[in-house]
Scaffold this active site. Sequence first.
Site, PDB file in Angstrom:
ATOM      1  N   GLN A 148      -1.076  11.636 -56.890  1.00 13.54           N
ATOM      2  CA  GLN A 148      -1.250  13.013 -57.334  1.00 13.54           C
ATOM      3  C   GLN A 148      -2.499  13.220 -58.176  1.00 13.54           C
ATOM      4  O   GLN A 148      -3.334  14.069 -57.853  1.00 13.54           O
ATOM      5  CB  GLN A 148      -0.027  13.465 -58.139  1.00 13.54           C
ATOM      6  CG  GLN A 148      -0.081  14.918 -58.584  1.00 13.54           C
ATOM      7  CD  GLN A 148       1.224  15.383 -59.201  1.00 13.54           C
ATOM      8  OE1 GLN A 148       2.221  14.660 -59.187  1.00 13.54           O
ATOM      9  NE2 GLN A 148       1.235  16.592 -59.732  1.00 13.54           N
ATOM     10  N   ASP A 149      -2.668  12.438 -59.244  1.00  9.45           N
ATOM     11  CA  ASP A 149      -3.713  12.690 -60.230  1.00  9.45           C
ATOM     12  C   ASP A 149      -4.240  11.355 -60.735  1.00  9.45           C
ATOM     13  O   ASP A 149      -3.459  10.418 -60.908  1.00  9.45           O
ATOM     14  CB  ASP A 149      -3.093  13.500 -61.379  1.00  9.45           C
ATOM     15  CG  ASP A 149      -4.122  14.164 -62.269  1.00  9.45           C
ATOM     16  OD1 ASP A 149      -5.047  14.794 -61.736  1.00  9.45           O
ATOM     17  OD2 ASP A 149      -3.986  14.070 -63.503  1.00  9.45           O
ATOM     18  N   TYR A 151      -5.494   8.353 -63.227  1.00  8.52           N
ATOM     19  CA  TYR A 151      -5.152   7.963 -64.593  1.00  8.52           C
ATOM     20  C   TYR A 151      -6.161   8.586 -65.551  1.00  8.52           C
ATOM     21  O   TYR A 151      -7.362   8.640 -65.252  1.00  8.52           O
ATOM     22  CB  TYR A 151      -5.180   6.447 -64.746  1.00  8.52           C
ATOM     23  CG  TYR A 151      -4.159   5.706 -63.901  1.00  8.52           C
ATOM     24  CD1 TYR A 151      -2.800   5.969 -64.035  1.00  8.52           C
ATOM     25  CD2 TYR A 151      -4.558   4.736 -62.984  1.00  8.52           C
ATOM     26  CE1 TYR A 151      -1.854   5.284 -63.278  1.00  8.52           C
ATOM     27  CE2 TYR A 151      -3.625   4.044 -62.223  1.00  8.52           C
ATOM     28  CZ  TYR A 151      -2.277   4.319 -62.369  1.00  8.52           C
ATOM     29  OH  TYR A 151      -1.340   3.641 -61.616  1.00  8.52           O
ATOM     30  N   PHE A 162      -2.971   4.686 -57.925  1.00  6.46           N
ATOM     31  CA  PHE A 162      -2.099   3.642 -58.468  1.00  6.46           C
ATOM     32  C   PHE A 162      -2.865   2.412 -58.946  1.00  6.46           C
ATOM     33  O   PHE A 162      -2.293   1.531 -59.589  1.00  6.46           O
ATOM     34  CB  PHE A 162      -1.024   3.204 -57.445  1.00  6.46           C
ATOM     35  CG  PHE A 162      -0.018   4.262 -57.130  1.00  6.46           C
ATOM     36  CD1 PHE A 162       0.982   4.581 -58.038  1.00  6.46           C
ATOM     37  CD2 PHE A 162      -0.053   4.940 -55.918  1.00  6.46           C
ATOM     38  CE1 PHE A 162       1.926   5.567 -57.755  1.00  6.46           C
ATOM     39  CE2 PHE A 162       0.884   5.921 -55.619  1.00  6.46           C
ATOM     40  CZ  PHE A 162       1.878   6.236 -56.545  1.00  6.46           C
ATOM     41  N   SER A 173       4.105   2.605 -63.111  1.00  5.50           N
ATOM     42  CA  SER A 173       4.419   2.873 -61.701  1.00  5.50           C
ATOM     43  C   SER A 173       3.983   1.712 -60.816  1.00  5.50           C
ATOM     44  O   SER A 173       4.698   1.327 -59.869  1.00  5.50           O
ATOM     45  CB  SER A 173       3.753   4.168 -61.239  1.00  5.50           C
ATOM     46  OG  SER A 173       4.321   5.285 -61.870  1.00  5.50           O
ATOM     47  N   ASN A 208      -5.516  10.015 -53.988  1.00  8.02           N
ATOM     48  CA  ASN A 208      -4.946  11.019 -54.872  1.00  8.02           C
ATOM     49  C   ASN A 208      -5.226  12.410 -54.325  1.00  8.02           C
ATOM     50  O   ASN A 208      -6.272  12.648 -53.695  1.00  8.02           O
ATOM     51  CB  ASN A 208      -5.544  10.909 -56.275  1.00  8.02           C
ATOM     52  CG  ASN A 208      -4.834   9.875 -57.140  1.00  8.02           C
ATOM     53  OD1 ASN A 208      -3.603   9.786 -57.145  1.00  8.02           O
ATOM     54  ND2 ASN A 208      -5.608   9.088 -57.869  1.00  8.02           N
ATOM     55  N   HIS A 272       9.376   8.813 -56.374  1.00  7.42           N
ATOM     56  CA  HIS A 272       8.171   8.229 -56.967  1.00  7.42           C
ATOM     57  C   HIS A 272       8.528   6.953 -57.733  1.00  7.42           C
ATOM     58  O   HIS A 272       9.618   6.859 -58.319  1.00  7.42           O
ATOM     59  CB  HIS A 272       7.536   9.256 -57.921  1.00  7.42           C
ATOM     60  CG  HIS A 272       6.133   8.926 -58.303  1.00  7.42           C
ATOM     61  ND1 HIS A 272       5.825   8.050 -59.327  1.00  7.42           N
ATOM     62  CD2 HIS A 272       4.942   9.350 -57.802  1.00  7.42           C
ATOM     63  CE1 HIS A 272       4.520   7.966 -59.438  1.00  7.42           C
ATOM     64  NE2 HIS A 272       3.957   8.732 -58.518  1.00  7.42           N
ATOM     65  N   SER A 274       7.671   5.924 -60.560  1.00  4.17           N
ATOM     66  CA  SER A 274       7.565   6.029 -62.020  1.00  4.17           C
ATOM     67  C   SER A 274       8.897   5.631 -62.663  1.00  4.17           C
ATOM     68  O   SER A 274       9.955   5.719 -62.024  1.00  4.17           O
ATOM     69  CB  SER A 274       7.199   7.455 -62.427  1.00  4.17           C
ATOM     70  OG  SER A 274       8.318   8.306 -62.304  1.00  4.17           O
ATOM     71  N   SER A 277      12.060   7.904 -62.180  1.00  3.70           N
ATOM     72  CA  SER A 277      12.769   8.112 -60.916  1.00  3.70           C
ATOM     73  C   SER A 277      12.979   6.857 -60.086  1.00  3.70           C
ATOM     74  O   SER A 277      13.710   6.892 -59.095  1.00  3.70           O
ATOM     75  CB  SER A 277      11.995   9.137 -60.064  1.00  3.70           C
ATOM     76  OG  SER A 277      10.669   8.700 -59.818  1.00  3.70           O
ATOM     77  N   ARG A 280      16.278   5.828 -58.535  1.00  5.43           N
ATOM     78  CA  ARG A 280      16.976   6.794 -57.690  1.00  5.43           C
ATOM     79  C   ARG A 280      16.599   6.635 -56.211  1.00  5.43           C
ATOM     80  O   ARG A 280      16.783   7.558 -55.433  1.00  5.43           O
ATOM     81  CB  ARG A 280      16.673   8.226 -58.149  1.00  5.43           C
ATOM     82  CG  ARG A 280      17.133   8.521 -59.571  1.00  5.43           C
ATOM     83  CD  ARG A 280      17.350  10.020 -59.780  1.00  5.43           C
ATOM     84  NE  ARG A 280      16.171  10.803 -59.466  1.00  5.43           N
ATOM     85  CZ  ARG A 280      15.245  11.159 -60.370  1.00  5.43           C
ATOM     86  NH1 ARG A 280      15.390  10.769 -61.634  1.00  5.43           N
ATOM     87  NH2 ARG A 280      14.217  11.885 -60.023  1.00  5.43           N
TER      88      ARG A 280
END
Length: 308
Positions: A148-149, A151, A162, A173, A208, A272, A274, A277, A280
């Site tokens: 997504q974004d 670091y 990542f 992550s 990203n 994700h 992280s 989550s 899950r």
Amino acid sequence: MIGQKTIHSFFGPATKKRSSSEANEKKENTVPGEGETTPVKRFRSAGREDDEVLAVVSPPLSPEQLDRIQRNKQAALQKLASRSIPEGFGKTWSEALSGEFVKPYFTKLSAFVAEERKRCTVYPPPQQVYTWTQMCSITDVKVVILGQDPYHGPNQAHGLCFSVQTPVPPPPSLENMYKELAKDIEGFAHPGHGDLTGWAKQGVLLLNAVLTVRAHNANSHKDRGWEQFTDAVVSWLNKNLDGLVFMLWGAYAQKKGSSIDRKRHHVLQAVHPSPLSVHRGFFGCKHFSKTNEFLAKSGKEPIDWKKL
């Protein structure tokens, strides 16, 4: 009778002789070098009825002329785009995506990032924004992992999602990705660093959605145009390559990859990695081994996930 004429003959229609001026006008209505058959349109001016303007009607262009015009137009656009290629952009990638660089949104985006760099610290540095295009040819991409974004801490972001360069310790992550790899890939061991360049060189695109960020300010360059550009990257891969494996982790990546052709490519989805989550559904997803299974079925060389 007067002579041999009746009185009615004096009132009948007279035969009009063509004046020399009319003859000259007809002559002038032809186009020199085009022959007498070149069509000419006559237009009356709005002011006076006796005012006329002559306009030559050009013959339709031949297929060869139309093709030449199109080729010249494309050459001009490519020349303009070549002057707009960003610093550090890989050659094969620029050939495929050069059309994006001349679009208004990208010009505006580039100006925004340049202004941000004058005012504050922006990551990654300019020469590393497009690291993902330098690792392999665009046609050699086999796997796509969407982040997504970048670091936003010092010395972390270097153009691969990542990933962080040595000696920066792996972020949480990435540590969770290593834990899943240790369970999923036989013989995998924590490499002791967070640099994923070894994957990228094998055809793993670590992309990203947003390619720059202001220091210590997550998502600060969101909705500035990067998303449109990286959508164009994903779209090109989706339409021009076959048998890719897309790893979509988390709702953001899944939304960005929603247009991927599932009949043409393989899509793996999970939460994700992280710490918020990972329990899950990321742990145990076995995406790394499944990716290699898909690649093998497509006749492609599997990724050596241990090669870091």
